[in-house]
Motif scaffolding. Structure first.
Motif, short mmCIF file in Angstrom:
data_model
loop_
_atom_site.label_atom_id
_atom_site.label_comp_id
_atom_site.label_asym_id
_atom_site.label_seq_id
_atom_site.Cartn_x
_atom_site.Cartn_y
_atom_site.Cartn_z
N SER A 46 80.40 -26.16 64.98
CA SER A 46 79.81 -25.36 63.91
C SER A 46 80.91 -24.62 63.16
O SER A 46 81.90 -24.19 63.75
N GLY A 47 80.73 -24.49 61.85
CA GLY A 47 81.73 -23.78 61.06
C GLY A 47 81.31 -23.61 59.62
O GLY A 47 80.12 -23.66 59.28
N TYR A 48 82.32 -23.42 58.78
CA TYR A 48 82.12 -23.12 57.37
C TYR A 48 82.96 -24.10 56.54
O TYR A 48 84.10 -24.38 56.86
N THR A 57 84.76 -15.19 57.74
CA THR A 57 84.00 -14.73 58.90
C THR A 57 82.52 -15.02 58.67
O THR A 57 82.09 -15.26 57.53
N TYR A 58 81.75 -14.95 59.72
CA TYR A 58 80.31 -15.15 59.62
C TYR A 58 79.70 -14.15 58.64
O TYR A 58 78.90 -14.51 57.78
N CYS A 62 77.73 -15.09 55.25
CA CYS A 62 76.33 -14.66 55.11
C CYS A 62 76.10 -13.85 53.83
O CYS A 62 74.97 -13.77 53.36
N GLU A 70 77.23 -23.03 55.80
CA GLU A 70 77.21 -23.20 57.25
C GLU A 70 77.07 -24.69 57.50
O GLU A 70 76.14 -25.32 56.98
N GLN A 109 74.89 -20.45 51.26
CA GLN A 109 75.46 -20.79 52.56
C GLN A 109 74.52 -21.68 53.37
O GLN A 109 74.93 -22.29 54.35
N ALA A 155 83.44 -21.82 63.23
CA ALA A 155 82.76 -20.53 63.37
C ALA A 155 83.24 -19.84 64.64
O ALA A 155 83.83 -20.46 65.52
N GLU A 156 82.95 -18.57 64.71
CA GLU A 156 83.30 -17.77 65.88
C GLU A 156 82.71 -18.41 67.14
O GLU A 156 81.69 -19.08 67.09
N HIS A 159 79.00 -18.75 68.16
CA HIS A 159 78.13 -19.66 67.40
C HIS A 159 78.15 -21.08 67.97
O HIS A 159 77.27 -21.88 67.65
N GLN A 160 79.14 -21.42 68.75
CA GLN A 160 79.27 -22.78 69.27
C GLN A 160 78.28 -23.01 70.41
O GLN A 160 78.09 -22.15 71.26
#
Length: 193
Positions: A46-48, A57-58, A62, A70, A109, A155-156, A159-160
């Motif tokens: 997961s990521g951006y 950052t998330y 957002c 996302e 997003q 992603a942080e 979130h994974q």
């Protein structure tokens, strides 16, 4: 007149014998949970992607102001599951007819997007989108963006593997689980054993 941004480019290593596609279909927790269950998918991150700032950052994503969606990166074995099969699952497990929205998640997003990594992926995605629109599979036209991959930022960590780690949480039960259930109902033959 639209601003033109110089998008940051991030290299991505693809293990031998695997292909990579980057997909956005709303909240990445939902999309990750669906694709993790497909036979032939080796890894999902997961990521951006697609935005104009580096290392978002998330919270920044957002806000809807970074240009990032996302997304998930799907590493798959094409001899087990084809790109066409992945895209069939992609379009069937979210609403590709709503612009910048999936259910209650609203903003750019959460857009429906395919970031292709090769001209073959671009051609396949555009062809399948046209077939679905021409066949009127959905009540409204598909608005999925199909664009070349430029960047990806994981992603942080929290979130994974989110659904697998937090499946009892209300969001997972009411939003993610129905998508996983739909996958199990309509794509049983494509699931990992």
């Amino acid at each position: 007149m639209d601003k033109e941004f110089n998008l940051p480019v991030t290299p991505v290593a693809i293990p031998e014998k695997l292909e990579l596609i980057t997909l956005g279909a709303g909240c990445f927790w939902c999309v990750e949970a669906v694709f993790q269950r497909l036979n032939g998918v080796e890894k999902v991150v997961s990521g951006y992607s697609g935005g104009f700032i580096e290392n978002p950052t998330y919270n920044a994503v957002c806000s809807g102001t970074t240009g990032h969606a996302e997304v998930i990166q799907v590493y798959f074995a094409p001899e087990i599951i084809s790109l066409s099969e992945l895209l069939e699952v992609f379009w069937a497990t979210h609403d590709p007819t709503t612009l910048n929205r999936q259910g209650a998640d609203v903003g750019p997003q959460y857009r429906s997007v395919i970031f292709y990594h090769s001209s073959e992926q671009e051609s396949s995605a555009k062809s399948l989108k046209k077939q679905l629109n021409d066949s009127k599979v959905f009540d409204n036209p598909i608005v999925t963006e199909i664009t070349g991959f430029t960047n990806f930022y994981p992603a942080e960590n929290y979130h994974q593997d989110y659904y697998n780690q937090n499946g009892a949480q209300p969001y997972c039960q009411f939003v993610v689980k129905p998508k996983v259930d739909k996958l199990k109902t309509y794509f049983t033959e494509k699931l990992k054993k």
